[in-house]
Design a protein around this motif. Sequence first.
Motif, PDB file in Angstrom:
ATOM      1  N   GLY A   1      -9.396   0.968  -2.564  1.00  0.00           N
ATOM      2  CA  GLY A   1      -8.239   1.603  -2.054  1.00  0.00           C
ATOM      3  C   GLY A   1      -8.399   1.815  -0.660  1.00  0.00           C
ATOM      4  O   GLY A   1      -7.871   2.857   0.166  1.00  0.00           O
ATOM      5  N   LEU A   2      -9.500   1.319   0.129  1.00  0.00           N
ATOM      6  CA  LEU A   2      -9.799   1.287   1.355  1.00  0.00           C
ATOM      7  C   LEU A   2      -8.734   1.083   2.282  1.00  0.00           C
ATOM      8  O   LEU A   2      -7.706   0.167   2.294  1.00  0.00           O
ATOM      9  CB  LEU A   2     -10.794   0.388   1.827  1.00  0.00           C
ATOM     10  N   SER A   3      -8.701   1.911   3.435  1.00  0.00           N
ATOM     11  CA  SER A   3      -7.735   1.643   4.635  1.00  0.00           C
ATOM     12  C   SER A   3      -8.716   0.992   5.786  1.00  0.00           C
ATOM     13  O   SER A   3      -9.926   0.996   5.659  1.00  0.00           O
ATOM     14  CB  SER A   3      -7.060   2.679   5.069  1.00  0.00           C
ATOM     15  N   ALA A   4      -7.843   0.209   6.599  1.00  0.00           N
ATOM     16  CA  ALA A   4      -8.554  -0.414   7.676  1.00  0.00           C
ATOM     17  C   ALA A   4      -7.844  -0.658   9.022  1.00  0.00           C
ATOM     18  O   ALA A   4      -6.573  -0.869   8.944  1.00  0.00           O
ATOM     19  CB  ALA A   4      -9.042  -1.696   7.363  1.00  0.00           C
TER      20      ALA A   4
ATOM     21  N   PHE B   1      -6.789  13.293  11.005  1.00  0.00           N
ATOM     22  CA  PHE B   1      -7.392  12.541   9.894  1.00  0.00           C
ATOM     23  C   PHE B   1      -6.996  13.312   8.441  1.00  0.00           C
ATOM     24  O   PHE B   1      -7.682  14.586   8.694  1.00  0.00           O
ATOM     25  CB  PHE B   1      -8.748  12.082  10.060  1.00  0.00           C
ATOM     26  N   ALA B   2      -6.400  12.827   7.523  1.00  0.00           N
ATOM     27  CA  ALA B   2      -6.122  13.206   6.511  1.00  0.00           C
ATOM     28  C   ALA B   2      -5.359  14.779   6.647  1.00  0.00           C
ATOM     29  O   ALA B   2      -5.798  15.645   5.840  1.00  0.00           O
ATOM     30  CB  ALA B   2      -7.380  13.390   5.530  1.00  0.00           C
TER      31      ALA B   2
ATOM     32  N   PRO C   1       0.838  -1.018   0.166  1.00  0.00           N
ATOM     33  CA  PRO C   1       0.065   0.106  -0.068  1.00  0.00           C
ATOM     34  C   PRO C   1       0.891   1.199   0.141  1.00  0.00           C
ATOM     35  O   PRO C   1       2.139   1.375   0.428  1.00  0.00           O
ATOM     36  CB  PRO C   1      -0.803  -0.192   1.404  1.00  0.00           C
ATOM     37  N   ALA C   2       0.114   2.406  -0.363  1.00  0.00           N
ATOM     38  CA  ALA C   2       0.613   3.918  -0.057  1.00  0.00           C
ATOM     39  C   ALA C   2       1.080   4.001   1.284  1.00  0.00           C
ATOM     40  O   ALA C   2       0.363   3.483   2.152  1.00  0.00           O
ATOM     41  CB  ALA C   2      -0.063   4.629  -0.791  1.00  0.00           C
ATOM     42  N   ARG C   3       1.959   4.725   1.458  1.00  0.00           N
ATOM     43  CA  ARG C   3       2.251   4.926   2.948  1.00  0.00           C
ATOM     44  C   ARG C   3       2.112   6.319   3.527  1.00  0.00           C
ATOM     45  O   ARG C   3       2.531   6.626   4.617  1.00  0.00           O
ATOM     46  CB  ARG C   3       3.941   4.623   3.109  1.00  0.00           C
ATOM     47  N   SER C   4       1.512   7.182   2.727  1.00  0.00           N
ATOM     48  CA  SER C   4       0.913   8.412   3.299  1.00  0.00           C
ATOM     49  C   SER C   4      -0.033   8.315   4.646  1.00  0.00           C
ATOM     50  O   SER C   4      -0.846   7.443   4.383  1.00  0.00           O
ATOM     51  CB  SER C   4       0.498   9.373   2.309  1.00  0.00           C
TER      52      SER C   4
ATOM     53  N   GLU D   1      -0.332   4.923  13.478  1.00  0.00           N
ATOM     54  CA  GLU D   1      -0.808   5.628  12.124  1.00  0.00           C
ATOM     55  C   GLU D   1      -1.341   4.349  11.210  1.00  0.00           C
ATOM     56  O   GLU D   1      -0.791   3.282  11.225  1.00  0.00           O
ATOM     57  CB  GLU D   1       0.374   6.226  11.405  1.00  0.00           C
ATOM     58  N   VAL D   2      -2.343   4.805  10.604  1.00  0.00           N
ATOM     59  CA  VAL D   2      -2.959   4.002   9.340  1.00  0.00           C
ATOM     60  C   VAL D   2      -2.707   4.828   8.305  1.00  0.00           C
ATOM     61  O   VAL D   2      -3.196   5.973   7.878  1.00  0.00           O
ATOM     62  CB  VAL D   2      -4.200   3.564   9.555  1.00  0.00           C
ATOM     63  N   GLY D   3      -1.935   4.181   7.134  1.00  0.00           N
ATOM     64  CA  GLY D   3      -1.678   4.628   5.923  1.00  0.00           C
ATOM     65  C   GLY D   3      -2.776   4.603   4.814  1.00  0.00           C
ATOM     66  O   GLY D   3      -3.446   3.827   4.984  1.00  0.00           O
TER      67      GLY D   3
END
Length: 335
Positions: free
Chosen positions: A211-214, A81-82, A11-14, A44-46
């Motif tokens: 592209g969901l994060s969890a 968040f974001a 996954p992306a790491r931002s 963190e959750v990327g």
Amino acid sequence: MATAPVMKEAPARSALLSADALSVTFPGRRGGPAARAVDGVDLEVGAGEIVALVGESGCGKTTLARALLGLVAPTAGRVVFAGEPLGYGARALKAYRRRVQLVLQDPSGSLNPRHTVYEAVAEGLRIHGRTQDEHGAVAQALARAGLRPPERFFLRYPHELSGGQRQRVVIAGALALRPELLVADEPVASLDASVRGEILSLLLSLRAELGLSALVVTHDLGLAWNIADRVAVMYLGRIVECGPVEEVLSSPRHPYTRALLSVLPESDGPPVVLAGEPPDPARVPGGCRFHARCQVLASGEADRAGVAHACRTRDLPVLPGAGPHAAACHWARER
């Protein structure tokens, strides 16, 4: 160790969601000391990442998840968040909960037995005023959750569904609002073993397709191995080990993580039986908070490494929320 049922993509790491020095305390009984349920956590959750938060019952992981959802206001620290700190006004929380959705452990308790599947999935859309194409949104959410053809399920009630189908309805209700992140609290704990793999595969496919994060909250390290990119191990209100799941679960550094892994069927050695119960979060011990139950200290290994006194007296810093494999353990740092 079991292999993952579905190949996981990098996954992306931002950072999408983060806890920054987060603490949650609850008033003590009869004027006693406050319970430190969450006691200084960076996590963190990327974007596009699945993080497993693991630990035994009472370690604070559900309270941490509730704080990340805005259901509990932190005593100290903040949720971001974001890139924006979470606000706790009604309007800010409502907007936040369109983007971050909760999936609960027990689908039977999550669904109103008097509501049809259609009504259950449409409820969030109606709360947030997104009813312009309600029928299409409900059908799309059910299809993405694996209930196809969706119209076949519209008029069914929860008691007419299997446990796996009910959990898919709960997931569909979360997906209807097109969130960016799911917080899943023990998402397969109440399901039969034959259905668990299907739900885990569904979560992985949703990450790949949408592209969901969890953030997956669980006591099951086997589940973490099968679904997560990173794992954070929690004990007595604090993260004690974190890092890429393959590193943490293949080469655990903290004695607590080693004990949790030792009881899995795939474990090679004998199970580690921890002494006593976890301490009262209102009376967190000095030094390493695990030292009273630590098998490394009890066996004399910490003495031989020259860290036994530090284990009993010196606190450890809060682990960073992301980055390489790290453990809050004096003994591990000397190895």
